[in-house]
Design a protein around this motif. Structure first.
Motif, short mmCIF file in Angstrom:
data_model
loop_
_atom_site.label_atom_id
_atom_site.label_comp_id
_atom_site.label_asym_id
_atom_site.label_seq_id
_atom_site.Cartn_x
_atom_site.Cartn_y
_atom_site.Cartn_z
N CYS A 123 36.29 20.22 9.13
CA CYS A 123 35.54 19.24 8.74
C CYS A 123 35.48 18.52 9.81
N HIS A 183 33.25 31.56 6.63
CA HIS A 183 32.52 31.98 8.53
C HIS A 183 32.30 33.28 8.42
N GLY A 189 34.06 15.80 9.05
CA GLY A 189 33.71 14.25 9.32
C GLY A 189 34.89 13.55 8.08
N ASN A 219 34.44 26.79 0.49
CA ASN A 219 34.61 27.25 1.83
C ASN A 219 33.19 27.36 1.70
N ARG A 228 29.94 30.88 11.86
CA ARG A 228 29.36 30.67 11.00
C ARG A 228 28.72 32.05 9.74
N TRP A 250 27.03 25.59 19.61
CA TRP A 250 27.64 24.88 18.06
C TRP A 250 28.90 24.18 19.04
N THR A 281 32.94 13.52 -4.70
CA THR A 281 34.33 12.61 -4.28
C THR A 281 34.66 12.11 -5.42
N ARG A 285 36.49 25.13 13.19
CA ARG A 285 35.16 24.76 12.19
C ARG A 285 36.08 24.02 11.26
N THR A 344 29.26 15.30 -0.16
CA THR A 344 30.16 15.36 -0.19
C THR A 344 31.35 14.41 -0.94
N ARG A 394 29.11 20.20 18.59
CA ARG A 394 30.66 20.07 17.34
C ARG A 394 31.11 19.25 17.97
N ALA A 402 26.24 16.77 5.22
CA ALA A 402 27.30 17.60 5.11
C ALA A 402 28.14 16.12 4.71
N GLY A 403 27.95 15.12 4.77
CA GLY A 403 28.27 13.74 4.39
C GLY A 403 28.21 13.06 4.00
N PHE A 454 39.04 20.20 3.32
CA PHE A 454 38.96 19.74 4.89
C PHE A 454 38.59 21.38 5.61
N SER A 455 39.39 22.09 4.98
CA SER A 455 39.49 23.52 5.52
C SER A 455 40.40 23.67 7.27
C1 HEM Z 1 35.60 14.68 -0.19
C2 HEM Z 1 34.25 14.75 1.78
C3 HEM Z 1 34.60 16.16 2.55
C4 HEM Z 1 34.64 17.48 2.88
C5 HEM Z 1 36.01 17.21 1.47
C6 HEM Z 1 34.30 17.64 3.57
C7 HEM Z 1 34.67 19.83 3.17
C8 HEM Z 1 34.48 20.30 4.73
C9 HEM Z 1 34.94 21.66 4.76
C10 HEM Z 1 35.37 22.49 3.44
C11 HEM Z 1 33.62 21.50 5.47
C12 HEM Z 1 33.86 23.62 6.10
C13 HEM Z 1 34.82 24.04 7.16
C14 HEM Z 1 34.73 25.28 7.49
O1 HEM Z 1 33.84 25.87 8.00
O2 HEM Z 1 35.38 25.66 7.62
C15 HEM Z 1 32.92 20.72 6.41
C16 HEM Z 1 32.58 20.91 7.15
C17 HEM Z 1 31.47 20.33 7.81
N1 HEM Z 1 31.61 18.95 7.54
FE1 HEM Z 1 33.01 18.17 5.84
N2 HEM Z 1 32.94 17.02 4.08
C18 HEM Z 1 33.51 15.86 3.36
C19 HEM Z 1 32.59 14.88 4.04
C20 HEM Z 1 32.24 15.11 5.64
C21 HEM Z 1 31.00 13.90 5.76
C22 HEM Z 1 31.41 12.48 5.48
C23 HEM Z 1 30.98 14.14 7.58
C24 HEM Z 1 30.16 13.33 7.80
C25 HEM Z 1 30.12 13.75 9.39
C26 HEM Z 1 31.08 16.60 7.11
C27 HEM Z 1 30.25 16.67 8.24
C28 HEM Z 1 30.34 18.22 8.23
C29 HEM Z 1 30.03 18.94 9.41
C30 HEM Z 1 28.91 18.97 10.59
C31 HEM Z 1 30.70 20.33 9.19
C32 HEM Z 1 30.02 21.66 9.92
C33 HEM Z 1 31.37 21.23 10.76
C34 HEM Z 1 31.23 23.09 11.16
O3 HEM Z 1 30.63 23.51 11.18
O4 HEM Z 1 31.86 23.31 12.46
N3 HEM Z 1 31.66 16.04 6.17
N4 HEM Z 1 33.58 19.85 5.24
#
Ligand code: HEM
Length: 491
Positions: A436, A369, A438, A366, A98, A121, A306, A434, A302, A125, A298-299, A429-430
């Motif tokens: 997402c 990273h 969620g 995004n 990250r 992490w 949307t 890493r 987003t 995770r 994050a949750g 969601f990438s």
């Molecule tokens: C439409 C909804 C959402 C979109 C478009 C979205 C998109 C993303 C993206 C692009 C990343 C970065 C991935 C990367 O670093 O390559 C991410 C990370 C993350 N998202 Fe989501 N997300 C959404 C909803 C949620 C929800 C509902 C949660 C709850 C559980 C969540 C939890 C996380 C977490 C914890 C990360 C960090 C992952 C890591 O660093 O390992 N997201 N999300």
């Protein structure tokens, strides 16, 4: 001027120049626009819309892999499906670090998921993904919780009596409540003071963290010392949320049944007990608080952004909305609650939800990273720890995969027979390690909430649909829809 001051200034300049030379001299980084000492390429970047300025750079001269300097920090930018896939999927381990965000680092000290690295992490995770999966299948499954919230959301929308309203607050409450239900087992009334307080603080944090000022502080961390400014407010709110989570966890501890976990907190407490003698793992209250904090941040914004975009696009395209409603009538009917099984019988609705997400491009660049070791990439040498930005816009708006990518067209996800068509370019969601955490939850929320709304209401715009402007306002990291009003007319 006092000679001592002059000497001091001279030595400081020398030090800064040598630091800059050091940071630009490492590795054999991809080419890019020539950086100025100290400020790098910051003047060529629009901090309100970094994605667009990066796209302009790549289109102009440098191709799909180039370097820009945010202050003295080199950042390698990957543009287009091939480069992004090569890094995030084919070389997933090396690109799974990250990128640093000094604004967040000081308080969290490597805890949580979003900004943590290494073993901590990986373990946090893995635990979070597994817990969301277990809760998804449990006695009160996540789907049950979402269906319950969808009913409450419909009731709240009914209370607007078909008069014009801005949906931001009600949608925000529903999505924040989903996270509360998963984490704490309880949902709140939309007027509950504790809940409103929680939401207000979360919204404020999101606003501050995506402001151009915070991006500037991330490029020049020294600013944090001299201009504590608004990010101090974000830290204050973070502390409030942390304290709230720890209080809730202590209450949960008192009534914990290890054979019957009720929610995310219970699962974490059980893991804490199991791993208490393992010095290599970090299942502590501190890590719990930041993990929950990350899931909230994050949750909630987003998914609520949307959904707001989704409603606006449905208002703008009444012919698309009519087709979704026809599919709802045919597959679900008017009376029973939509469920996830319905989705496989509703290819058009599935395509519409995908197209909404593709079109709005929620996180254009995004999250940052970093490479976890020295990496040889396309004949360049990227030193360990270098920040990598992957342009999701360039993938989601690829014109070979999605002809006329700037047009909203559910046909991008349908084949000739009207069946749902998957695409590897759907990287909302990438991708890779890493990706997402969620994703499954967010996709359920979008499907269940949108179908529940369209089953019970006709959406009526307060202006001619032709005059609706759906252009997103890019707000730091996230694309948010412009503010708007509409009427929810019961069917
Ligand atoms: C439409 C909804 C959402 C979109 C478009 C979205 C998109 C993303 C993206 C692009 C990343 C970065 C991935 C990367 O670093 O390559 C991410 C990370 C993350 N998202 Fe989501 N997300 C959404 C909803 C949620 C929800 C509902 C949660 C709850 C559980 C969540 C939890 C996380 C977490 C914890 C990360 C960090 C992952 C890591 O660093 O390992 N997201 N999300």
């Amino acid at each position: 001027m006092d000679p001592v001051v002059v000497l001091g200034l001279f030595l400081s300049c020398l030090l800064l120049l040598s630091l800059w030379k050091q940071s630009t001299g490492k590795g054999n980084l991809p080419p890019g626009p020539t950086p100025l000492p100290i400020i790098g390429n910051i003047l060529q970047l629009d901090l309100k819309n970094v994605s667009k300025s990066l796209s302009n750079l790549t289109l102009k001269v440098y191709g799909p892999v180039f370097t820009v300097y945010f202050g003295m920090k080199p950042i390698v930018v990957l543009h287009g499906y091939e480069a992004v896939k090569e890094a995030l999927i084919d070389r997933r381990e090396e690109f799974s670090g990250r990128g640093s965000a000094p604004v967040s680092e000081k308080s969290r000290k490597g805890h949580g998921i979003v900004f943590s690295n290494g073993n901590r992490w990986k373990e946090t995770r893995r635990f979070s993904l597994m817990t969301l999966r277990i809760l998804g299948m449990g006695k009160r499954s996540i789907e049950d919780r979402l269906q319950e919230e969808a009913l409450c959301l419909v009731e709240e929308l009914r209370k607007t009596n078909a008069s014009p309203c801005d949906p931001t607050f009600i949608l925000g409450c529903a999505l924040c409540n989903v996270i509360c239900s998963i984490i704490f087992q309880k949902r709140f009334d939309y007027k509950d003071q504790t809940f409103l307080n929680l939401m207000e603080r979360l919204n404020e944090i999101t606003k501050i963290l995506s402001s151009p000022w915070v991006q500037l502080c991330n490029a020049f961390p020294v600013l944090l010392h001299y201009f504590p400014g608004r990010h101090r407010k974000a830290l204050e709110n973070q502390l409030y949320l942390k304290t709230y989570v720890i209080e809730q966890a202590r209450e949960h501890q008192a009534s914990l049944d290890i054979n019957n976990p009720r929610d995310f907190l219970d699962c974490f407490l059980i893991k804490m007990e199991q791993e208490k003698d393992n010095p290599h793992l970090d299942f502590t209250f501190e890590n719990l608080a930041f993990t929950v904090y990350d899931i909230f941040i994050a949750g909630s914004e987003t998914t609520s952004s949307t959904l707001r975009h989704a409603v606006l696009l449905l208002l703008k395209h009444p012919e698309v909305t009519a087709k979704v409603q026809e599919e709802i009538d045919r597959v679900i009917g008017r009376h029973r609650s939509p469920c996830m099984q319905d989705r496989s019988h509703m290819p058009y609705t599935d395509a519409v939800v995908h197209e909404i997400q593709r079109y709005i491009d929620l996180l254009p660049i995004n999250l940052p990273h970093a490479v976890t070791c020295d990496v040889n990439f396309r004949n360049y040498l990227i030193p360990k720890g270098t920040t990598i930005l992957t342009s999701l816009t360039s993938v989601l708006h690829d014109d070979k995969e999605f002809p006329n990518p700037e047009v909203f067209d559910p046909g991008h996800f349908l084949d000739e027979c009207g069946n749902f068509k998957k695409s590897d370019y759907f990287m909302v969601f990438s991708a890779g390690k890493r990706m997402c955490v969620g994703e499954a939850l967010a996709r359920m929320e979008l499907f269940l909430f949108l179908t529940a709304i369209l089953q019970k209401f006709t959406l009526k715009s307060v202006v001619d649909p032709k005059d609706i402007d759906t252009t997103a306002i890019v707000n730091g990291l996230i694309s948010v829809p412009p503010p708007y009003q509409l009427c929810f007319i019961p069917v």
